[in-house]
Design a protein around this motif. Structure first.
Motif: not given
Length: 217
Positions: A50-61
């Motif tokens: 979940w933390e990895k998903y949140v980090r990747l989503y932030a980088e994508y944004e």
């Protein structure tokens, strides 16, 4: 209320309490140490995912915002070259209009309309003239075409605009060609400089004489 009904009611209430207690006990799950550790490990792994998903989503944004900004910049300056050509054409129209003296009113109005139309197009595209005359020389916005010695103003001040410059969206589309002031050379300074040059020449002559005497010996 009769004694019999009272006992019946108490019996029903007791049955309900017992059923509720059994239901509560049935929800409690007992785990041994091994099962507990496995569930704990699984929960930690899911937390990491979940933390990895949140980090990747932030980088994508962030990347998405950067791409959008670059796209806007590309669209904004894609017509940079065309605007440079329009600026040159606008200058030619103004020069042609200024050189016309003996011309009838109808033709003069026609050229005025063309000049005004070109000016409106440049203004609509956010092309603005560079303020130069009376300003201090700015190498990023001005191009020096000549100097004029003046003692009635500061040095490096734009005295005359030979060709107007323009900026587009804060960037220089074409620098203004200008004439810049500089301090006049003082006579004392000139004489001192000449004296230094003469002294230098004498030193060179002396050195050469010494070299000649040495070689003769």
């Amino acid at each position: 209320m009769s004694e019999e009904k009272k006992k019946e009611k108490e019996q029903i209430t007791g049955q309900k309490k017992e059923a509720h207690q059994n239901q509560k006990e049935s929800k409690e799950i007992s785990l041994d140490e091994e099962e507990y550790q496995e569930l704990k490990k699984e929960a930690e792994e899911k937390k990491k995912v979940w933390e990895k998903y949140v980090r990747l989503y932030a980088e994508y944004e962030n990347a998405k915002k950067l791409w959008q900004k670059q796209k806007e910049e590309l669209l904004k300056f894609s017509n940079f070259r065309l605007l440079k050509e329009l600026v040159s054409l606008y200058d030619e129209i103004k020069m042609a209009f200024a050189s016309l003296v003996n011309i009838d009113t109808e033709h003069r109005k026609g050229i005025e309309m063309i000049e005004k139309r070109m000016q409106n197009i440049l203004e609509k595209e956010n092309v603005e003239p560079i303020e130069a005359k009376g300003k201090r020389f700015d190498p990023f916005q001005h191009e020096v075409m000549g100097f004029e010695e003046r003692d009635d103003c500061e040095e490096n001040v734009v005295l005359e605009v030979l060709q107007e410059g323009y900026v587009y969206e804060g960037k220089v589309l074409r620098p203004a060609k200008v004439k810049v002031s500089r301090r006049p050379l003082r006579e004392e300074g000139d004489s001192a400089q000449k004296e230094q040059e003469e002294n230098k020449k004498e030193e060179i002559v002396t050195d050469k004489s010494q070299e000649t005497d040495t070689s003769t010996d």
